[in-house]
Design an enzyme around this catalytic site. Sequence first.
Site, PDB file in Angstrom:
ATOM      1  N   HIS A   1       0.788  -1.231   0.000  1.00 34.31           N
ATOM      2  CA  HIS A   1       0.000   0.000   0.000  1.00 34.31           C
ATOM      3  C   HIS A   1       0.824   1.288   0.000  1.00 34.31           C
ATOM      4  O   HIS A   1       0.266   2.379  -0.149  1.00 34.31           O
ATOM      5  CB  HIS A   1      -0.902  -0.018   1.251  1.00 34.31           C
ATOM      6  CG  HIS A   1      -2.191   0.720   1.098  1.00 34.31           C
ATOM      7  ND1 HIS A   1      -2.377   1.771   0.221  1.00 34.31           N
ATOM      8  CD2 HIS A   1      -3.386   0.561   1.715  1.00 34.31           C
ATOM      9  CE1 HIS A   1      -3.620   2.219   0.325  1.00 34.31           C
ATOM     10  NE2 HIS A   1      -4.252   1.499   1.224  1.00 34.31           N
TER      11      HIS A   1
ATOM     12  N   TYR B   1     -13.742   6.200   9.977  1.00 32.47           N
ATOM     13  CA  TYR B   1     -12.846   6.755   8.953  1.00 32.47           C
ATOM     14  C   TYR B   1     -13.264   6.250   7.583  1.00 32.47           C
ATOM     15  O   TYR B   1     -13.542   5.061   7.403  1.00 32.47           O
ATOM     16  CB  TYR B   1     -11.404   6.336   9.243  1.00 32.47           C
ATOM     17  CG  TYR B   1     -10.409   6.599   8.122  1.00 32.47           C
ATOM     18  CD1 TYR B   1      -9.729   7.811   8.047  1.00 32.47           C
ATOM     19  CD2 TYR B   1     -10.140   5.638   7.151  1.00 32.47           C
ATOM     20  CE1 TYR B   1      -8.804   8.055   7.033  1.00 32.47           C
ATOM     21  CE2 TYR B   1      -9.229   5.872   6.138  1.00 32.47           C
ATOM     22  CZ  TYR B   1      -8.560   7.077   6.082  1.00 32.47           C
ATOM     23  OH  TYR B   1      -7.655   7.327   5.073  1.00 32.47           O
TER      24      TYR B   1
ATOM     25  N   THR C   1      -4.866  10.748  -0.067  1.00 33.72           N
ATOM     26  CA  THR C   1      -6.232  10.729   0.467  1.00 33.72           C
ATOM     27  C   THR C   1      -6.391  11.746   1.600  1.00 33.72           C
ATOM     28  O   THR C   1      -5.411  12.243   2.139  1.00 33.72           O
ATOM     29  CB  THR C   1      -6.586   9.339   1.032  1.00 33.72           C
ATOM     30  OG1 THR C   1      -5.686   9.019   2.088  1.00 33.72           O
ATOM     31  CG2 THR C   1      -6.526   8.280  -0.056  1.00 33.72           C
TER      32      THR C   1
END
Length: 728
Positions: A371, A516, A529
Amino acid sequence: MTDKKIHPTAVTAALTPDTASKPLNERLPIPPLEDTLQRFLARIEPLQDEKQNRKTKKIVNSVENIDLLKTLHEKLLQYDTNLANLKPESSFIEQFWYDSYLEYDASVVLNVNPFFQLQDDPTITKEEILENGPYGCHTLQIKRTSKLVISILKFIKQIRHNTLKPDLVRGGKSLSMDQYDKLFGSSRIPPGPGEQTCHLQTDTTSHHVIIMYKSQFYWFDVLDVNNEPIFETSDELEWNLYSIIMDVEKHKHHDEEENLLPFGVFTTESRRVWSNIRDYIFHANDSTNWKNLKIIDSALFVICLDDVIFGAEDNDELAKSMLCGTSKIELDQQKSTVPLNIQSGTCLNRWYDKLQLIVTKNGKAGFNFEHTGIDGHTVLRLATDIYTDSILSFAREITKDVPDIFEAQMGSNNNKHHHHNQKQFGVETKTPNKANLITIPRTLEWKIDKFLLSSLHFAETRISDLISQYEFVTLDFEKFGSFHIKSVFKCSPDAFVQQIFQIAYYALYGKFETTYEPAMTKLFQNGRTEAIRSVTPFSKRFVKSLFDKNATDEQRKQFLQESCKEHSKITRECSMGLGQDRHLYALYCVWNEWYKDTLPLPPIFKDRSWTLLNTNVLSTSNCGNPCLKNFGFGPVTANGFGIGYVIRDNSISIVVSSRHRQTKRFASLMEKSFLEIDHIFSKDYKTDQDNYLMGMHNKNDGNLTHNKSEDLKYLLSGYDYFDVSVSG
């Protein structure tokens, strides 16, 4: 909060000709400090009781806090100005965000890497292939893998030829495309001796792939030096994959155990342990293992061929296999066909430091990805394009008039490409003009000693422990999807589903927790993000109205729509870089890097509110596209839930994970929450005869707006309306 280290070399790197020639989006804005603090207070307020909130407001608005933050804010603005000059394709959050991933020391399994599961390929007739396939019981797996890999190679070619069509949003605005350069050829490298963080290494010259089957490694070239695909049709790849499977089976049959050890399990270790193992391999007298690691690190991606079959009833287990692998250890001598106490789960058939394409024996396919350099939206584009292309390839076999989503490019295929010389076997593909390329699979053979054997054993037991601590539940809700939500409920589908999570959690625990959801900020260069905070005064009012016997359905409808509207407003702000989390996090990082020894830590970062906002009990993410069957990740807190969801036109799929925190019950409450909202709206568009929910009339009140459905009774665990007095 993890200490941050900003590497000067990372922000002063010279532009390459490729990046310099690409059009850049606007830079990610740094919001005014006052706006960020007001947003912080607004997001934290619904999560605190009145006393806690008064204390937080006093601390955040204190002269000391604001003065210290102003100093950090000015430094951040200066830092961003320097970045803009030295590295225009960057953003103020870029290095801080990389560090947040790369300094993470625990296993990336379940803690970092997400998964995407693709829909099944409708063009592959499973029954015929399983009965009459050319590769026996592996035919479906081989054909699905080959089709997907051919489409992936087209995608890589587009990236490297700078012809990938830009991502667009409504209004025709293009998104930043910087993450695609890190999608292939990248690897998470553990810290070297004396280093504090991992590295994200990207080999832009990579031309080969790694194939894993039963934890064994093979590789061959798939691109030439001009980044043209070597294999133009899936048929050309199939024999390579089949020869790999047959080679492993041959070795298994001859019990050549010394070459069948699962080196991939090392990537499930903590970064420090994995670093020590790599350092040991680097200093070994024999360089074979180190060369193998370099071949894996530099590969475009990893193809994991799993020797397992998941049926329609195995969705939970399939999600687990895609996310973290399964752990299967046979202890019953009566049932065992393998030595007792030996791990045979799919957790051994992985290399978690890279992008992985996973395909099961019966053709279930998906991605598990590292990621650090890429977000879900980037992998979603990959998944969408290759799924579409692999389906269209079937139509092209019937007619040549089917459009190709990847534009055709011309290039030379006559260049040489060299690698280390490993054992060679298999069937030579008929590509005479590519004779200098390694198109025949080669195996990676490992040199084993007692240290590596014991390290493998303990790595396997630790990942088995980790997997056993989590559970996964898939919910495929097929009563309605985005069409119904927009036309009947008059809400944004994403905002609506976020309300569902709040209802289900409140029904189960009687309180609201920090939630979240990431908002994509790729409208800006390297934006990554921003954090959408789903719990608002509007959402609390709506959720509580469902459990309030005095509330009317008209009020509940109004509260739902107002809550969704507020959620959408926050989402738009976050997408424009006008959130609070990333700015405050960057300010903390600035303090930690440049002011730790000279300035006190601003009081906001010592207040409980900061910890509260960063303890995401409900960590959620929406990656909606019809090409996806499921999407998921692990919880980010020990007492939390990880919720990945896909919203389609007429259905919604959700994967819920937790450390055994009533996951199945929570998912079932989501389903009933969907139905309960539909029940509230049903009288507006259905007759009683058409309604699939049988209403339950409230005997104490003749007002029809107080009708309760069986689903509300279910949400309340069989109890009637009740009042809950909780903080927040």
